[in-house]
Write a protein that holds these residues in place. Structure first.
Motif, PDB file in Angstrom:
ATOM      1  N   ASP A 259       0.830  -1.212   0.000  1.00 25.68           N
ATOM      2  CA  ASP A 259       0.000   0.000   0.000  1.00 25.68           C
ATOM      3  C   ASP A 259       0.863   1.260   0.000  1.00 25.68           C
ATOM      4  N   VAL A 260       1.953   1.214   0.747  1.00 32.59           N
ATOM      5  CA  VAL A 260       2.862   2.365   0.785  1.00 32.59           C
ATOM      6  C   VAL A 260       3.474   2.607  -0.596  1.00 32.59           C
ATOM      7  N   THR A 261       3.881   1.528  -1.251  1.00 30.97           N
ATOM      8  CA  THR A 261       4.502   1.655  -2.578  1.00 30.97           C
ATOM      9  C   THR A 261       3.497   2.139  -3.620  1.00 30.97           C
ATOM     10  N   TYR A 262       2.288   1.587  -3.579  1.00 26.44           N
ATOM     11  CA  TYR A 262       1.258   2.023  -4.528  1.00 26.44           C
ATOM     12  C   TYR A 262       0.972   3.517  -4.371  1.00 26.44           C
ATOM     13  N   LYS A 263       0.937   3.965  -3.128  1.00 23.40           N
ATOM     14  CA  LYS A 263       0.671   5.391  -2.882  1.00 23.40           C
ATOM     15  C   LYS A 263       1.802   6.247  -3.452  1.00 23.40           C
ATOM     16  N   LYS A 264       3.042   5.793  -3.276  1.00 20.87           N
ATOM     17  CA  LYS A 264       4.196   6.523  -3.830  1.00 20.87           C
ATOM     18  C   LYS A 264       4.098   6.612  -5.349  1.00 20.87           C
ATOM     19  N   LEU A 265       3.710   5.501  -5.973  1.00 19.11           N
ATOM     20  CA  LEU A 265       3.633   5.460  -7.433  1.00 19.11           C
ATOM     21  C   LEU A 265       2.395   6.169  -7.980  1.00 19.11           C
ATOM     22  N   GLY A 266       1.404   6.419  -7.104  1.00 15.80           N
ATOM     23  CA  GLY A 266       0.193   7.099  -7.556  1.00 15.80           C
ATOM     24  C   GLY A 266      -0.747   6.214  -8.338  1.00 15.80           C
ATOM     25  N   VAL A 267      -0.737   4.906  -8.058  1.00 17.76           N
ATOM     26  CA  VAL A 267      -1.651   3.986  -8.746  1.00 17.76           C
ATOM     27  C   VAL A 267      -2.727   3.520  -7.771  1.00 17.76           C
ATOM     28  N   ASP A 268      -3.856   3.116  -8.324  1.00 13.86           N
ATOM     29  CA  ASP A 268      -4.959   2.669  -7.472  1.00 13.86           C
ATOM     30  C   ASP A 268      -5.739   1.553  -8.157  1.00 13.86           C
ATOM     31  N   PHE A 269      -6.665   0.962  -7.409  1.00 16.07           N
ATOM     32  CA  PHE A 269      -7.448  -0.169  -7.900  1.00 16.07           C
ATOM     33  C   PHE A 269      -8.881  -0.040  -7.410  1.00 16.07           C
ATOM     34  N   ASP A 270      -9.812  -0.484  -8.246  1.00 16.35           N
ATOM     35  CA  ASP A 270     -11.224  -0.496  -7.869  1.00 16.35           C
ATOM     36  C   ASP A 270     -11.604  -1.787  -7.152  1.00 16.35           C
ATOM     37  N   LYS A 271     -10.828  -2.848  -7.416  1.00 14.32           N
ATOM     38  CA  LYS A 271     -11.185  -4.152  -6.865  1.00 14.32           C
ATOM     39  C   LYS A 271      -9.926  -4.996  -6.717  1.00 14.32           C
ATOM     40  N   TYR A 272      -9.829  -5.674  -5.571  1.00 15.11           N
ATOM     41  CA  TYR A 272      -8.762  -6.647  -5.366  1.00 15.11           C
ATOM     42  C   TYR A 272      -9.353  -8.050  -5.442  1.00 15.11           C
ATOM     43  N   TYR A 273      -8.667  -8.925  -6.166  1.00  9.92           N
ATOM     44  CA  TYR A 273      -8.979 -10.346  -6.133  1.00  9.92           C
ATOM     45  C   TYR A 273      -7.773 -11.066  -5.536  1.00  9.92           C
ATOM     46  N   TYR A 274      -8.048 -12.175  -4.871  1.00 16.25           N
ATOM     47  CA  TYR A 274      -6.981 -12.945  -4.238  1.00 16.25           C
ATOM     48  C   TYR A 274      -7.061 -14.383  -4.725  1.00 16.25           C
ATOM     49  N   GLU A 275      -5.929 -14.907  -5.188  1.00 17.11           N
ATOM     50  CA  GLU A 275      -5.942 -16.260  -5.721  1.00 17.11           C
ATOM     51  C   GLU A 275      -6.334 -17.282  -4.663  1.00 17.11           C
ATOM     52  N   SER A 276      -6.153 -16.941  -3.396  1.00 14.88           N
ATOM     53  CA  SER A 276      -6.582 -17.857  -2.331  1.00 14.88           C
ATOM     54  C   SER A 276      -8.098 -18.040  -2.342  1.00 14.88           C
ATOM     55  N   ASN A 277      -8.813 -17.080  -2.945  1.00 18.86           N
ATOM     56  CA  ASN A 277     -10.274 -17.191  -3.030  1.00 18.86           C
ATOM     57  C   ASN A 277     -10.751 -17.734  -4.373  1.00 18.86           C
ATOM     58  N   THR A 278      -9.838 -17.864  -5.324  1.00 19.62           N
ATOM     59  CA  THR A 278     -10.269 -18.225  -6.679  1.00 19.62           C
ATOM     60  C   THR A 278      -9.776 -19.590  -7.154  1.00 19.62           C
ATOM     61  N   TYR A 279      -8.753 -20.140  -6.480  1.00 20.45           N
ATOM     62  CA  TYR A 279      -8.189 -21.378  -7.027  1.00 20.45           C
ATOM     63  C   TYR A 279      -9.171 -22.538  -6.959  1.00 20.45           C
ATOM     64  N   LEU A 280     -10.065 -22.525  -5.987  1.00 23.25           N
ATOM     65  CA  LEU A 280     -11.064 -23.589  -5.908  1.00 23.25           C
ATOM     66  C   LEU A 280     -12.090 -23.466  -7.020  1.00 23.25           C
ATOM     67  N   LEU A 281     -12.380 -22.201  -7.419  1.00 27.99           N
ATOM     68  CA  LEU A 281     -13.293 -22.004  -8.550  1.00 27.99           C
ATOM     69  C   LEU A 281     -12.684 -22.588  -9.819  1.00 27.99           C
ATOM     70  N   GLY A 282     -11.367 -22.523  -9.916  1.00 32.97           N
ATOM     71  CA  GLY A 282     -10.700 -23.123 -11.060  1.00 32.97           C
ATOM     72  C   GLY A 282     -10.943 -24.622 -11.110  1.00 32.97           C
ATOM     73  N   LYS A 283     -11.027 -25.230  -9.945  1.00 29.47           N
ATOM     74  CA  LYS A 283     -11.310 -26.666  -9.920  1.00 29.47           C
ATOM     75  C   LYS A 283     -12.714 -26.945 -10.469  1.00 29.47           C
ATOM     76  N   ASP A 284     -13.628 -26.006 -10.240  1.00 25.63           N
ATOM     77  CA  ASP A 284     -14.969 -26.139 -10.842  1.00 25.63           C
ATOM     78  C   ASP A 284     -14.873 -26.110 -12.368  1.00 25.63           C
ATOM     79  N   SER A 285     -13.998 -25.241 -12.889  1.00 25.04           N
ATOM     80  CA  SER A 285     -13.813 -25.168 -14.338  1.00 25.04           C
ATOM     81  C   SER A 285     -13.231 -26.469 -14.881  1.00 25.04           C
ATOM     82  N   VAL A 286     -12.375 -27.097 -14.073  1.00 26.90           N
ATOM     83  CA  VAL A 286     -11.803 -28.384 -14.489  1.00 26.90           C
ATOM     84  C   VAL A 286     -12.897 -29.440 -14.599  1.00 26.90           C
TER      85      VAL A 286
END
Length: 590
Positions: A259-286
């Motif tokens: 967060d400190v680095t992003y603030k220095k660079l002046g970049v931002d995000f509307d949404k964060y996704y985390y692979e810890s929440n999505t890898y199981l969904l990938g198993k559904d795709s399998v």
């Protein structure tokens, strides 16, 4: 210039009795060594005229001069018809378009685009390569916004997997309870420290096993540390309380550091996704792919897709032990993102070392029948090198993003003070200016190069108040704002009854008028480099204009003075708008 297109269509009809479509008319800007502002390529008309290109050009030029009021003259160079457009047209364009409040207004397209960028691993701090990724992703997002798209900025955090387990295991073994608070290190730096520790200790184990008679490949697989890290990953996926608790603690440290680095660079995000929440969904795709016959299962239980008929190879999508691979996670995440936002396009800002991965990912999603798969795009970019050579993060020689930003600000301070440009600034204003110049230099240098190209970043070269640099454009903006302030500028249209535009003034009007089209072209190419280099041309031409005309403030003709101040105002507005797209602030004074 619709009147040129319409005139050329009418000319071919009247002169040669042929109806042609408007898209046949190829209009270009006239090369500087020839008289005129607009050039028509006449080669496509030769088959209608049955004449040479030069004769055809003369026919059409004569017709346009006689029948189109804005065409004042022409000249022919081989098969190219150069048209001289009347000064009255450019004055009308300047007053009727550039000076209007909606010239820089965004015109909504009604289309939604997602831009995924940054996407860091939580085992180390951001480095120079990440800086290019973040600046490129942010700028492409702002560019698409300026072109009327509804943009969602997304950061997919790679917060699970063997990489974070390596840092976790090393911290457990050799950390002694060290924390960001006790060490004085940013959290991402602390976790990155233990990633390096793991790598050093792992190499020692490999050397020992090789000395005992194993091959290097065998040693890499059999080293106790890598086996322990793999076991830790399995425990994490099984929800082991102790492992998950350590993972949450160390990732928390990393997020605070990011967060400190992003603030220095002046970049931002509307949404964060985390692979810890999505890898199981990938198993559904399998499972979906197995049911559709897109995937197949081998005897050991691993799941694959055969892409050899598409010129690729067989690709593993689920390991025999049931754990995910990167492609599994990306399948699940792609579906989740579309379910959340239903975007028309989805852009992945990822380095070119992942080109093959994204070919496979997009092809799999197509084969799974995802209607939105054709809107996926990999914005591939090249490596960033320093004069000293390529960076290698696992050896602890990475160029840290925070250190890089601090170095850029310090270099900006030294160069600015050498030029004596801040003698009347307060200390707080000086610090703000040094940050603005340092970050502007860094961002501009990285963004002025086409994304796909590998680039050599030289911090010293980037901070120069002359040439194709961020500080040169920033200084030009400050010069214009100073001039407008000293002139006590107020907007009003000039009286053009007795004004004759100089060649450079005419060039300025033409160049500034191109800005909306430059945005659209840059957005179409997903390339902020288009905007960066256009702004350099604007700044360069403005400085030529500024030095060619007599001092504007002292101009006695009120109409001429107003007109030239109006040019200054639009130039400043365009520079500020374009630099904002690049994520660069422009100072009011320097």
């Amino acid at each position: 210039m619709n009147f040129i297109v319409a005139g050329a269509v009418n000319a071919v009809k009247e002169l040669y009795g042929q109806e042609i479509a408007e898209n046949i008319i190829n209009i270009q800007e006239t090369r500087k060594e020839f008289e005129g502002q607009v050039t028509i390529v006449v080669f496509p008309f030769v088959r209608f005229s049955k004449k040479s290109p030069e004769e055809t050009a003369n026919d059409i030029g004569t017709y346009l001069q006689q029948n189109v009021a804005e065409v004042e003259g022409f000249n022919v160079v081989k098969g190219f018809l150069n048209l001289v457009i009347a000064e009255s047209y450019w004055i009308k364009l300047f007053n009727g378009t550039l000076l209007q409040p909606d010239f820089l207004a965004i015109k909504p397209r009604g289309e939604k685009v997602m831009v995924e960028y940054s996407s860091p691993n939580t085992n180390k701090p951001l480095h120079l390569g990440h800086v290019r990724n973040n600046l490129l992703g942010y700028s492409v997002s702002e560019l698409l916004k300026a072109d009327g798209y509804d943009v969602i900025k997304v950061n997919l955090v790679n917060d699970r997997g063997i990489h974070i387990c390596k840092s976790m295991l090393a911290w457990e073994k050799w950390g002694g309870g060290e924390t960001p608070e006790s060490s004085g290190l940013k959290g991402d730096h602390l976790v990155g420290k233990y990633y390096v520790v793991f790598d050093k200790e792992y190499k020692k184990e490999i050397e020992t096993l090789v000395a005992e008679g194993q091959t290097e490949d065998e040693a890499k697989k059999n080293a106790p540390l890598i086996k322990a890290a793999q076991q830790m990953l399995l425990k994490w996926e099984q929800g082991d309380t102790e492992v998950v608790g350590l993972w949450e603690k160390m990732n928390g440290w990393v997020y605070a550091g990011f967060d400190v680095t992003y603030k220095k660079l002046g970049v931002d995000f509307d949404k964060y996704y985390y692979e810890s929440n999505t890898y199981l969904l990938g198993k559904d795709s399998v499972e979906e792919g197995l049911a559709k016959g897109v995937f197949f299962k081998k005897e050991d239980g691993s799941v694959w897709i055969d892409l050899t008929a598409d010129g690729l190879d067989q690709k593993l999508v689920l390991r025999a032990d049931g754990t995910s691979v990167y492609i599994t996670q990306d399948l699940g995440t792609a579906q989740m993102k579309y379910d959340d936002f239903g975007m028309d396009k989805s852009i992945y800002v990822v380095g070119n070392e992942q080109d093959y991965h994204f070919k496979v990912l997009f092809l799999i999603l197509e084969k799974l029948g995802k209607s939105w798969a054709n809107g996926l795009y990999h914005l591939s970019y090249g490596m960033v090198d320093l004069p000293s050579g390529k960076m290698k993060s696992r050896e602890g020689t990475v160029v840290d993003a925070d250190d890089l930003v601090n170095e850029m600000v310090e270099t900006a301070k030294q160069k600015t003070e050498e030029l004596g440009k801040t003698n009347d600034f307060s200390e707080a204003d000086k610090e703000d200016l040094y940050t603005t110049i340092g970050l502007g230099a860094l961002k501009y240098f990285l963004l002025k190069v086409e994304p796909k190209k590998r680039l050599l970043f030289d911090p010293a070269e980037s901070i120069d108040f002359q040439g194709n640099t961020g500080p040169f454009i920033q200084y030009t903006h400050a010069r214009i704002k100073s001039l407008l302030s000293r002139a006590d500028y107020q907007f009003e249209e000039a009286n053009y009854t007795n004004i004759k535009l100089t060649p450079t003034e005419l060039e300025m009007v033409m160049l500034l008028a191109k800005y909306p089209a430059e945005i659209s072209e840059a957005a179409k190419a997903y390339s902020p480099a288009f905007i960066a280099n256009y702004l350099y041309e604007v700044a360069k031409l403005f400085n030529k204009f500024y030095h060619e005309v007599p001092p504007i403030i002292k101009e006695e003709d009120a109409a001429v003075k107003q007109h030239r101040l109006n040019i200054c105002k639009i130039a400043a507005d365009v520079i500020k708008s374009g630099m904002n797209i690049l994520g660069i602030h422009v100072p009011e004074r320097m």
